[in-house]
Design an enzyme around this catalytic site. Structure first.
Site, short mmCIF file in Angstrom:
data_model
loop_
_atom_site.label_atom_id
_atom_site.label_comp_id
_atom_site.label_asym_id
_atom_site.label_seq_id
_atom_site.Cartn_x
_atom_site.Cartn_y
_atom_site.Cartn_z
N GLU A 1 0.85 -1.20 0.00
CA GLU A 1 0.00 0.00 0.00
C GLU A 1 0.88 1.24 0.00
O GLU A 1 1.95 1.21 0.61
CB GLU A 1 -0.91 0.00 1.24
N HIS B 1 -8.12 0.99 1.82
CA HIS B 1 -7.87 0.90 3.27
C HIS B 1 -8.70 1.94 4.04
O HIS B 1 -8.15 2.82 4.73
CB HIS B 1 -6.37 1.06 3.57
N1 LIG Z 1 -9.05 -2.12 7.33
C1 LIG Z 1 -8.87 -1.40 8.40
O1 LIG Z 1 -8.87 -0.18 8.35
C2 LIG Z 1 -8.67 -2.06 9.73
C3 LIG Z 1 -9.15 -1.42 10.89
C4 LIG Z 1 -8.93 -2.03 12.12
C5 LIG Z 1 -8.24 -3.23 12.19
N2 LIG Z 1 -7.79 -3.82 11.05
C6 LIG Z 1 -7.09 -5.11 11.11
O2 LIG Z 1 -7.98 -6.06 11.69
C7 LIG Z 1 -7.22 -6.92 12.52
C8 LIG Z 1 -8.13 -7.56 13.56
O3 LIG Z 1 -8.54 -6.58 14.47
P1 LIG Z 1 -9.29 -6.97 15.83
O4 LIG Z 1 -9.49 -5.70 16.55
O5 LIG Z 1 -10.48 -7.80 15.56
O6 LIG Z 1 -8.17 -7.84 16.53
P2 LIG Z 1 -8.35 -8.86 17.73
O7 LIG Z 1 -7.00 -9.08 18.29
O8 LIG Z 1 -9.45 -8.43 18.64
O9 LIG Z 1 -8.85 -10.20 17.00
C9 LIG Z 1 -8.02 -10.99 16.19
C10 LIG Z 1 -8.48 -12.43 16.37
O10 LIG Z 1 -7.76 -13.24 15.45
C11 LIG Z 1 -7.50 -14.48 16.12
N3 LIG Z 1 -6.43 -15.18 15.43
C12 LIG Z 1 -5.09 -14.96 15.51
N4 LIG Z 1 -4.44 -15.83 14.70
C13 LIG Z 1 -5.38 -16.61 14.12
C14 LIG Z 1 -5.35 -17.67 13.15
N5 LIG Z 1 -4.19 -18.12 12.66
N6 LIG Z 1 -6.52 -18.21 12.75
C15 LIG Z 1 -7.71 -17.77 13.25
N7 LIG Z 1 -7.80 -16.78 14.17
C16 LIG Z 1 -6.66 -16.21 14.59
C17 LIG Z 1 -7.18 -14.09 17.56
O11 LIG Z 1 -7.35 -15.18 18.43
C18 LIG Z 1 -8.19 -12.99 17.79
O12 LIG Z 1 -9.40 -13.49 18.35
C19 LIG Z 1 -6.13 -6.00 13.09
O13 LIG Z 1 -4.99 -6.71 13.50
C20 LIG Z 1 -5.83 -5.05 11.94
O14 LIG Z 1 -4.74 -5.52 11.20
C21 LIG Z 1 -7.99 -3.25 9.83
O1 LIG Z 2 -6.19 4.47 9.99
C1 LIG Z 2 -5.41 3.72 9.43
O2 LIG Z 2 -4.33 4.07 9.00
C2 LIG Z 2 -5.82 2.26 9.27
C3 LIG Z 2 -5.81 1.59 10.58
C4 LIG Z 2 -6.28 0.17 10.58
O3 LIG Z 2 -5.80 -0.59 9.55
C5 LIG Z 2 -5.91 -0.45 11.90
O4 LIG Z 2 -5.22 -1.46 11.96
O5 LIG Z 2 -6.35 0.12 12.92
#
Ligand SMILES: NC(=O)c1ccc[n+]([C@@H]2O[C@H](COP(=O)([O-])OP(=O)(O)OC[C@H]3O[C@@H](n4cnc5c(N)ncnc54)[C@H](O)[C@@H]3O)[C@@H](O)[C@H]2O)c1
Ligand SMILES: O=C(O)CC[C@@H](O)C(=O)O
Length: 312
Positions: free
Chosen positions: A260, A278
């Site tokens: 990205e 994103h």
């Molecule tokens: N697109 C975006 O803007 C955005 C925004 C927020 C978060 N995210 C991404 O989303 C991810 C998840 O966020 P969250 O708050 O739910 O995290 P979290 O830690 O609450 O949940 C992640 C879950 O994944 C599970 N896990 C870990 N390894 C695993 C595997 N191999 N197989 C199955 N399950 C597994 C963990 O046990 C946990 O329950 C973040 O790490 C981040 O990278 C993206």
């Molecule tokens: O705001 C951003 O840059 C994206 C953050 C999101 O991917 C996260 O992991 O919280």
């Protein structure tokens, strides 16, 4: 002589967050994706605030002799070398709950958009084409949603899509018996074979990188929709492209990409792909919360502890 600690903001933070920095610190800005600019600016920084675009690795830490705190205004910490920072006595904090509702809502939006072909149908209409039968969709009610990673965001998505009448199954080996009511825990293979819509909510780690590859895509139903609002690289983009072109699965919605910013991809040429840049955390509410959370942590690290001592 300037004795105020310097806070370097390397990714865009919300105005509310920036104003909460106050006047006890000197705020400087740089574009964290411009590597030479980041390396130069971090030299005088006491705290560094980033989102997901700035990579904070050994090179950045080497260039930052005064650094005491790194704030990641969001959830994923895969762009920060937390282990190396900790080893050097630099505290790292993220905002683990600040944007989870926004990310879950974005996921639901992408599931609905994919099921009803909203992106290609709208694009065709803007080009003067009224093609109602071409964009016949599928109902979600009574279909099965497979959540891979039933943490904060996965759980919020499950709750919301259950309200659409979906049956929820999940795969999460770290959950133990703590599975929410109404969700059936499956092995990954069982989930891939059973789900009509599969949504990925995992942190990006060595274990999860490439977790959804050729074999996993082959196990999915030919009608399956795959959604990734977690991290690029968890789904193998080349394998996904092949699966979408061959009809091995029906569609995908992707908010995140292996590299990205990603402005060109063979995936963008496919009508059955809904890509977004994103945007999961991109709401004013989430950005205010994430920014203020890390600003508060930065101020605590800078003022509650003597310079040079690692923050907890
Ligand atoms: N697109 C975006 O803007 C955005 C925004 C927020 C978060 N995210 C991404 O989303 C991810 C998840 O966020 P969250 O708050 O739910 O995290 P979290 O830690 O609450 O949940 C992640 C879950 O994944 C599970 N896990 C870990 N390894 C695993 C595997 N191999 N197989 C199955 N399950 C597994 C963990 O046990 C946990 O329950 C973040 O790490 C981040 O990278 C993206
Ligand atoms: O705001 C951003 O840059 C994206 C953050 C999101 O991917 C996260 O992991 O919280």
């Amino acid at each position: 002589m300037n004795i105020r600690p310097v806070v370097l903001v390397a990714d865009p933070l919300s105005p509310v967050a920036l104003s909460s920095l106050g006047s006890d610190v000197e705020v400087r800005h740089c574009d964290g994706t411009d590597r030479p600019a980041l390396l130069a600016a971090v030299e005088s920084a006491d705290a560094l605030l980033v989102r997901s675009a700035t990579r904070v690795d050994a090179e950045v830490l080497d260039a930052a002799p005064r650094l005491r705190f790194i704030g990641r205004a969001g959830v994923g910490l895969d762009n920060v070398d937390v282990q190396d920072a900790t080893r050097r006595g630099v505290a790292v904090a993220n905002a683990p709950t600040a944007n989870v509702v926004s990310a879950a809502e974005m996921t639901c939006a992408l599931i609905l958009a994919s099921a009803r072909h909203l992106l290609p149908a709208g694009t065709a209409l803007r080009q003067g084409s009224w093609e109602r039968s071409r964009y016949t969709g599928v109902e979600l009610s009574s279909k099965t949603l497979g959540v891979i990673g039933l943490g904060r965001i996965g759980t919020l998505v499950a709750e919301r899509m259950a309200a659409f009448g979906m049956d929820i199954v999940a795969h999460d080996p770290h959950l133990g018996n703590a599975c929410p009511d109404g969700v059936k825990l499956l092995t990954l293979d069982e989930l891939l074979r059973r789900a009509d819509v599969i949504t990925v909510h995992l942190p990006k780690t060595a274990e999860t990188t490439g977790l959804i590859g050729r074999a996993e895509l082959a196990a999915m139903k030919p009608t399956a929709l795959l959604v990734n609002v977690a991290r690029g690289g968890i789904v193998d983009e080349q394998a996904l492209h092949a699966a979408l072109v061959s009809g091995q699965i029906a569609g995908a919605a992707l908010d995140v990409f292996g590299r990205e910013p990603c402005t060109e991809s063979p995936l963008f040429e496919l009508d059955n792909v809904t890509p977004t840049p994103h945007l999961g955390a991109s709401t004013s509410e989430a950005q205010d919360r994430a920014g203020v959370t890390v600003v508060e942590a930065a101020l605590k690290a800078l003022f509650d502890q003597p310079a040079g001592s690692p923050a907890a």
